[in-house]
Design an enzyme around this catalytic site. Structure first.
Site, PDB file in Angstrom:
ATOM      1  CB  CYS A 152      26.916  60.284 -74.110  1.00  0.00           C
ATOM      2  SG  CYS A 152      26.981  61.136 -75.705  1.00  0.00           S
ATOM      3  NE  ARG A 251      23.021  56.098 -81.896  1.00  0.00           N
ATOM      4  CZ  ARG A 251      23.125  57.013 -80.935  1.00  0.00           C
ATOM      5  NH1 ARG A 251      24.308  57.516 -80.649  1.00  0.00           N
ATOM      6  NH2 ARG A 251      22.056  57.426 -80.298  1.00  0.00           N
TER       7      ARG A 251
END
Length: 337
Positions: A152, A251
């Site tokens: 991430c 998302r």
């Protein structure tokens, strides 16, 4: 084919314990369960007995069925998915969103809790103000973490997030006052970090990269430099958002965007073998960690956190180097055998 007179069977209404005893004494592979009309209503397998023996800690509901969880996004069309999941008997629904404190998530949480008898985990969040809203909307659990996963880049690219231990500690402390358990999501790369997350108050941890290299994880193995790897990509990576089916763009609120900004990367993780060997290694390691901390159970650990007997200390760069492997010519490291 077994003759009717030789058939071993049980009548509907028999307890599971007695059915298992009958199956064991008959030495048959299957035990049919029939009603008054001799119609088959259930079938008990010897394989089920072996699974109960080999996996005694499996999560099961009151009907002795394995508990199942599923994730949904926050778009309106996901309500159809929720309906089908509820009809299939799902026990838990996780709302998958990079930013859990949104009107989209509020609508989805309130819809699920008003229409279906399933538990809901909301997130992701990193601070008390976000957790307060999720609890007010009716979640049964909270997922904590933003930008701390190995694949991430949210903290780097978006300048949004929070150090994971800090986020877990403060959100868990607030959520515990309302009886809401929390998951630590991101940054779990070894047993020690599982222990740290649990010690900060988390009831569970998510282990994406840690389990991505196992046989049971999706994806194909490949070899590079004589080592075996499996591809692993972040949900915020361009690869995942541009996928033709099951895209993760919603998302990150990027479904309608012509230009998609990546909040993750794609990479590879080393082969870790089967979960049947790897999970017991992690569980045993966590037990040793609690033993070294001086706590018999997780309940005792969380009580120590509550009353202040469990303490945390900052480690300097020198102490971190001292606590790792050092002063060796070469290292041959194996995590377990």
């Amino acid at each position: 084919m077994t003759r009717g007179a030789e058939l071993v069977y049980a009548h509907a209404g028999i307890s599971l314990e007695k059915a298992n005893e009958l199956l064991m004494t008959s030495k048959k592979g299957k035990l049919p369960v029939v009603n008054e009309k001799m119609e088959l209503v259930a079938l008990i397998s010897r394989k089920d007995l072996r699974k109960n023996r080999d996996f005694p800690n499996a999560s099961k509901n009151v009907h002795k069925k394995l508990m199942v969880g599923a994730s949904v996004h926050t778009r309106p069309e996901d309500k159809v998915r929720v309906q089908k999941l509820a009809e299939a008997g799902v026990d838990l629904i996780v709302i998958d969103s990079s930013q859990g404190n949104s009107s989209y998530q509020e609508d989805m949480i309130r819809y699920i809790k008003a229409n279906y008898d399933v538990q809901v985990v909301g997130g992701n969040v990193v601070c008390i103000s976000q957790a307060r809203n999720l609890i007010a909307w009716g979640v049964d659990g909270i997922r904590i973490g933003m930008g701390s996963g190995s694949i991430c880049t949210t903290q780097e690219v978006m300048a949004v997030g929070r150090p994971q231990a800090t986020a877990v500690y403060h959100v868990c402390r607030y959520a515990s006052q309302h009886g809401v358990p929390c998951w630590a999501d991101g940054g779990i790369s070894n047993i020690g970090k599982i222990a740290k997350a649990i010690a900060c108050g988390a009831s569970a941890v998510m282990m994406g990269s840690l389990l991505a290299g196992t046989d049971e994880a999706p994806g194909e193995y490949f070899y590079r430099d004589g080592k075996r790897f499996k591809k692993y990509r972040g949900m915020g990576s361009v690869d995942a958002m541009n996928k033709s089916t099951g895209t993760s763009a919603d998302r990150y609120f990027s479904t309608e965007s012509a230009l998609r900004v990546a909040q993750g990367v794609s990479g590879a993780v080393m082969d870790k073998g089967s979960l049947k060997r790897y999970i017991p290694y992690l569980a045993t390691g966590l037990k040793h960690s609690l033993q070294d901390m001086g706590y018999k159970t997780l309940t005792d650990l969380w009580e120590g956190l509550r009353v202040g007997s469990l303490r945390f200390e900052l480690r300097t760069a020198a102490s971190q180097a001292e606590g790792a492997v050092h002063d060796l010519h070469h290292v041959d490291r194996k995590d377990f055998s």
